[in-house]
Design an enzyme around this catalytic site. Structure first.
Site, short mmCIF file in Angstrom:
data_model
loop_
_atom_site.label_atom_id
_atom_site.label_comp_id
_atom_site.label_asym_id
_atom_site.label_seq_id
_atom_site.Cartn_x
_atom_site.Cartn_y
_atom_site.Cartn_z
N LEU A 670 13.13 7.16 -31.59
CA LEU A 670 14.51 6.93 -31.18
C LEU A 670 14.60 6.96 -29.66
O LEU A 670 14.04 7.85 -29.01
CB LEU A 670 15.42 7.99 -31.78
N ASN A 699 18.91 2.69 -29.67
CA ASN A 699 20.20 3.28 -30.01
C ASN A 699 21.30 2.93 -29.02
O ASN A 699 22.40 3.45 -29.12
CB ASN A 699 20.06 4.81 -30.06
N ASN A 725 25.67 3.87 -31.71
CA ASN A 725 24.86 4.94 -31.15
C ASN A 725 25.03 6.18 -32.02
O ASN A 725 26.06 6.86 -31.96
CB ASN A 725 25.26 5.23 -29.71
N ASP A 746 10.34 11.82 -30.57
CA ASP A 746 11.23 11.46 -29.47
C ASP A 746 10.49 10.61 -28.45
O ASP A 746 9.26 10.64 -28.37
CB ASP A 746 11.77 12.72 -28.80
N ASP A 747 11.27 9.88 -27.65
CA ASP A 747 10.62 9.01 -26.66
C ASP A 747 10.03 9.80 -25.50
O ASP A 747 9.29 9.24 -24.69
CB ASP A 747 11.61 7.96 -26.15
N GLU A 834 20.93 16.49 -35.94
CA GLU A 834 20.34 15.70 -37.02
C GLU A 834 19.05 16.33 -37.52
O GLU A 834 18.71 16.25 -38.71
CB GLU A 834 20.12 14.26 -36.57
N ASP A 835 18.30 17.00 -36.64
CA ASP A 835 17.08 17.66 -37.07
C ASP A 835 17.37 18.87 -37.94
O ASP A 835 16.66 19.14 -38.91
CB ASP A 835 16.25 18.05 -35.85
N ARG A 878 24.93 23.61 -31.87
CA ARG A 878 23.99 23.83 -32.96
C ARG A 878 24.37 25.07 -33.76
O ARG A 878 24.13 25.12 -34.98
CB ARG A 878 22.57 23.93 -32.41
#
Length: 921
Positions: A670, A699, A725, A746-747, A834-835, A878
């Site tokens: 992503l 995204n 997004n 991750d990027d 999301e994780d 979170r």
């Protein structure tokens, strides 16, 4: 004058009178002496000089030198002579060294020539062996194909049977009550490959449509529009469905009128075979008006049945449709813990007419003991329950008289008291909810009992059904003993003892299973309709339609830039994790149990697997969504763990491990407008073994730069454009993902190749778990009585971040299509969590914690631009996410673990014959 003297000498005198012989003799003596002197000078002096020079080089000591003891320095006192001597000595030494090297090289050349000859012979032998192996492989492949052709011959699809519109009817059974699938259902309209097409009549086209409850009618139509099985072509339909209830009483048609309207349906075909009549109830007082209607061979789905009307295995008992046009509010559903609530059990109801009074029959307790079955146990039930309440051993609440007017009910049925909200508040305080079946044993199920069951499951009160003759909703495919207690009425005196003897673990397991059943099959109109269709489809053994995959819209991009390899990234260490596959990308095999799974694993599909699974209709090793068995068609799915191709005893470096001998994974990355960081991350994947392809989820609404040159890493790079997004896009089941294994990264993640390969190996042996690198854990905040998210270094963890983790594609389907929408909405709201949501999902399903590999705790690349996780509000959000997810699930599904996987051989240099094991610590 000279000439005159010379003439006189030749003539023998000097002048005219001298002595000539004396002159001649003296002249000869002078010539001889001169010649001798010249001879000595020209001959002996060079010989002496030459001897002197040679004796200087040959002499070993001073005593042997011809001119006595001398040193070399004495002979080289002149400066230029000294330089010449040094040059001479240096040249001599170099010549000696070159000669030695020449002799050494000649020796090595000779040895290499011998090796070349030996290699040539080895190559010839290897060529012969290779040729033989190719012949053996060719013969083996040919034999394998022959065996496969014999054991698994290719079958073409069967010819589709399409009966004519006016197909001939087959003989009716002696009574409609005897209808079963084998004698009242036309299988020829439902081939295995038909896809189970369903045609739904439009109720507005018929007079009874105006009498339907508007809410039920609207909810049913909305569900039909989105169902994958509904077709508009009635000629190819397998099943025809007509909605006839719930009807409004003031305008309800007469039974004879409704019967005529049903028989006049265009595809009724005289007897209504392959038809399903649905009568949904939204109220507990719904009447069984179909009881007096001739329905022929049509199946009936409703909430109230008499025994003379109900046909097991043919008709369907459905749950009431309470939430007709609304979704359940998870924030209003009480949590599943604490296990025990204020009241051990509760019951509120009033019986309008008892069976005893209707039969005018009174039997004493002594008569019951003698073996004469009582007509009605309700009096004994009332007496026993009041005695338990008066004993005050446990807090119980039983009321047999309604404070307000009771709801309308059938004869001998216990009517509901009060409004729905009041009943739910009482059930939220009750560990068990008593459901007393009607005294009339001919009434196998009623809308009132179904409503009590619905409300109990909704708020987590474990149903206790008194009356074993009852037919609970979907009873032929659901194991109700996993979520409810079904007790015969004669055991009413033992109920209190039985309820107190159940352990907390069993109570929690039953409550979770009840929540699973309610959310899957009861909660919404879509669930009810899908469940009814799934039951019919399962009965006639037709595979379900495959679940849809997310279509990847590729963004055009230019590639061809030579990807450099970072030595730190590409270094696989001293541990080789298996054979490097140089062949083209290899997709995981498709799920191949389409037909056998439907026939063999009915109960396993419809009920949760062993353990407290709930909320979602599936198990982690079974790619089936029971409400529609959505994974049963195609796509990747879990293969059973066990069996397989392992057990060969191969050395560690010669096999990848696990039961699948050949497998690859897909990287899903992503990114959002960080082109330089993205390119660097992609280049680091160059040469990564077992990589099938890279799916870059773009995204951002802004497209990549047109002049951006993407690296060539040896595998395809698919750049996918998203509609919005959203961090949920990370877990969409893209159709371009052709492997079961997904590496979500991750990027800006910075992982070495050996770490990725090690994680892949561990995941292959724990395919139902999240396997990754950065670990996190949750903690209970005592002062604030809430859950906290913690990222500090710890020996204990309960989550593995999906910024660098492996998981099965199966979970991508569940996250995107099955997990409650409220969770995905919160992820979009905070652009976070999301994780955490994925960890909740997997732990909730498997009841297992994730697996962390290696000691790495972070994976960010140094110098990369700031990420979302660096925001000050990141951790605060979170915390909120965890507490909200707990409310949605009803409990905390995350599990702690101190288990971490590292290879004993990791970064250890061992000989090849010693690397035969793979251990975990």
């Amino acid at each position: 004058e000279l000439m005159t003297g010379y003439t006189m000498l030749r003539n023998g005198g000097v002048g005219n009178g001298g002595q000539p012989w004396v002159l001649r003799w003296s002249s000869r003596i002078r010539l001889t002496w001169l010649s001798f002197t010249l001879f000595i000078i020209l001959v002996f002096f060079p010989l002496i000089a030459h001897y002197y020079l040679t004796t200087i080089d040959d002499a070993d000591d001073a005593g042997k030198r011809i001119f006595g003891p001398r040193t070399g320095n004495e002979l080289c006192e002149v400066k230029h002579v000294q330089d010449l001597c040094r040059i001479r000595e240096s040249v001599s030494e170099e010549l000696l060294q070159l000669e030695a090297k020449r002799q050494e090289l000649n020796s090595e050349i000779a040895k290499l020539n011998l090796k070349i000859e030996a290699c040539k012979k080895s190559i010839e032998n290897a060529k012969q062996d290779l040729l033989q192996l190719k012949n053996v492989i060719s013969q083996t492949e040919h034999s394998y194909k022959e065996l496969m052709a014999q054991n698994q011959p290719k079958l073409s699809l069967p010819i589709r049977l399409l009966p004519d519109k006016d197909d001939a009817t087959f003989p009716l059974p002696k009574s409609n009550r005897n209808c079963r699938l084998h004698n009242c259902f036309d299988y020829s309209r439902c081939p295995l490959t038909s896809g189970f097409p369903v045609y739904v009549y439009n109720s507005d086209d018929y007079p009874f449509g105006s009498s339907l409850d508007p809410l039920i009618k609207q909810a049913f139509e909305a569900t039909v529009r989105t169902n994958v099985y509904v077709t508009e072509n009635a000629n190819i339909a397998c099943v025809y469905i007509i909605l006839v209830g719930e009807m409004q009483e003031p305008v309800m048609p007469k039974p004879t009128e409704l019967e005529q309207q049903l028989h006049s349906l265009p595809y009724w075909r005289t007897d209504g075979h392959n038809h399903l009549i649905i009568n949904l109830s939204r109220k507990s007082e719904t009447q069984n008006f179909i009881y007096n209607i001739s329905t022929g061979r049509a199946m009936i789905a409703q909430s109230t049945f008499y025994d003379v009307q109900y046909r097991p295995g043919f008709d369907i008992v459905v749950s009431p449709l309470v939430h007709a046009m609304s979704e359940p509010n998870f924030l209003e559903i009480p949590p599943q813990v604490p296990v025990k609530r204020k009241y051990l059990f509760s019951f509120q109801g009033e019986k309008i007419e008892s069976l005893r009074s209707s039969l005018q029959e009174v039997r004493s307790f002594e008569e019951e003991i003698e073996g004469n079955a009582p007509a009605d146990y309700d009096d004994r039930i009332i007496t026993t329950l009041k005695a338990v309440q008066d004993s005050k051993l446990d807090f119980v609440l039983v009321e047999f008289t309604c404070k307000n007017q009771p709801k309308a009910s059938l004869p001998t049925e216990w009517a509901l008291c009060g409004e729905r909200d009041d009943r739910l508040e009482l059930l939220k305080l009750s560990t068990f909810a008593l459901i007393i079946t009607p005294g009339d044993t001919h009434l196998v199920i009623s809308a009132g009992c179904a409503m009590r069951l619905f409300e109990a499951l909704e708020v987590g009160a474990i149903p206790v059904v008194l009356g074993e003759q009852v037919q609970l909703p979907y009873n032929d495919v659901i194991r109700w003993n996993e979520a409810a207690l079904i007790i015969p009425k004669p055991r009413i005196t033992e109920v209190h003892f039985l309820l107190r003897s159940i352990s907390d673990n069993d109570l929690l397991a039953m409550r979770r299973q009840g929540r699973f059943l309610w959310e899957t099959y009861f909660s919404t109109s879509d669930n009810v309709f899908s469940t009814v269709l799934a039951i019919i489809r399962t009965r006639i053994q037709i595979p379900a339609a495959p679940i849809r995959e997310e279509t990847a819209v590729e963004i055009p991009h230019r590639s061809g830039k030579a990807a450099g390899t970072d030595p730190n990234m590409a270094d696989n260490g001293d541990l080789d994790l298996g054979p490097v596959e140089t062949e083209p990308p290899y997709a995981s095999p498709k799920y191949l149990r389409n037909f056998t799974l439907t026939a063999m694993d009915i109960y396993r599909n419809w009920n949760s697997a062993p353990g407290p699974f709930h909320l979602f209709p599936y198990t982690p090793f079974d790619p089936v969504l029971p409400s529609e068995a959505k994974f049963l068609g195609s796509g990747t799915g879990f293969r059973p763990i066990g069996g397989g191709a392992g057990g060969s005893g191969k050395e560690f470096q010669a096999a990848l491990g696990g039961n699948v001998p050949r497998e690859q994974f897909t990287v899903v990355m992503l990114t959002y407008e960080r082109e330089e960081v993205l390119m660097n991350s992609l280049e680091r994947l160059n040469g990564l073994p077992y990589l099938n392809k890279v799916v870059v989820v773009w995204n951002s609404p802004k497209l990549p730069s047109e002049d951006l040159l993407w690296p060539d890493i040896g595998v395809p790079i698919m750049v996918v454009r998203t509609e919005k997004n959203s961090l949920n896009n990370r877990f969409l089941p893209w159709d371009e993902i052709e492997t079961e294994a997904i590496l979500s990264i991750d990027d800006d993640a910075h992982l070495r190749h050996d770490e990725i390969m090690f994680g892949f190996r561990v995941w292959r042996e724990a395919r139902d778990r999240i396997v990754g690198f950065p670990g996190r854990y949750h903690a209970w905040d005592i002062p604030h009585q809430s859950w906290l998210y913690n990222s500090n270094y710890s020996c204990e963890l309960s989550m593995v971040l999906t910024g660098a983790a492996f998981f099965h594609k199966y979970y991508a389907y569940l996250y995107s299509y099955v997990m409650p929408q409220a969770i995905r909405d919160m992820v979009d709201e905070y652009i976070n969590c999301e994780d955490i949501a994925m960890n909740f999902l997997v732990s909730h399903l498997t009841r297992k914690p994730p697996i962390k590999v290696t000691s790495r705790w972070t994976f960010r690349c140094p110098g990369c631009p700031q990420a979302l996780s660096h925001d000050d509000s990141h951790f605060h959000e979170r915390h909120k996410c965890i507490n909200f997810f707990v409310k949605v699930y009803g409990y905390m599904p995350l599990l702690y673990t101190q288990f971490r996987v590292d290879s004993v051989l990791f970064k250890t240099r061992l000989p090849h014959d010693k690397t035969k094991c793979f251990k975990f610590i």
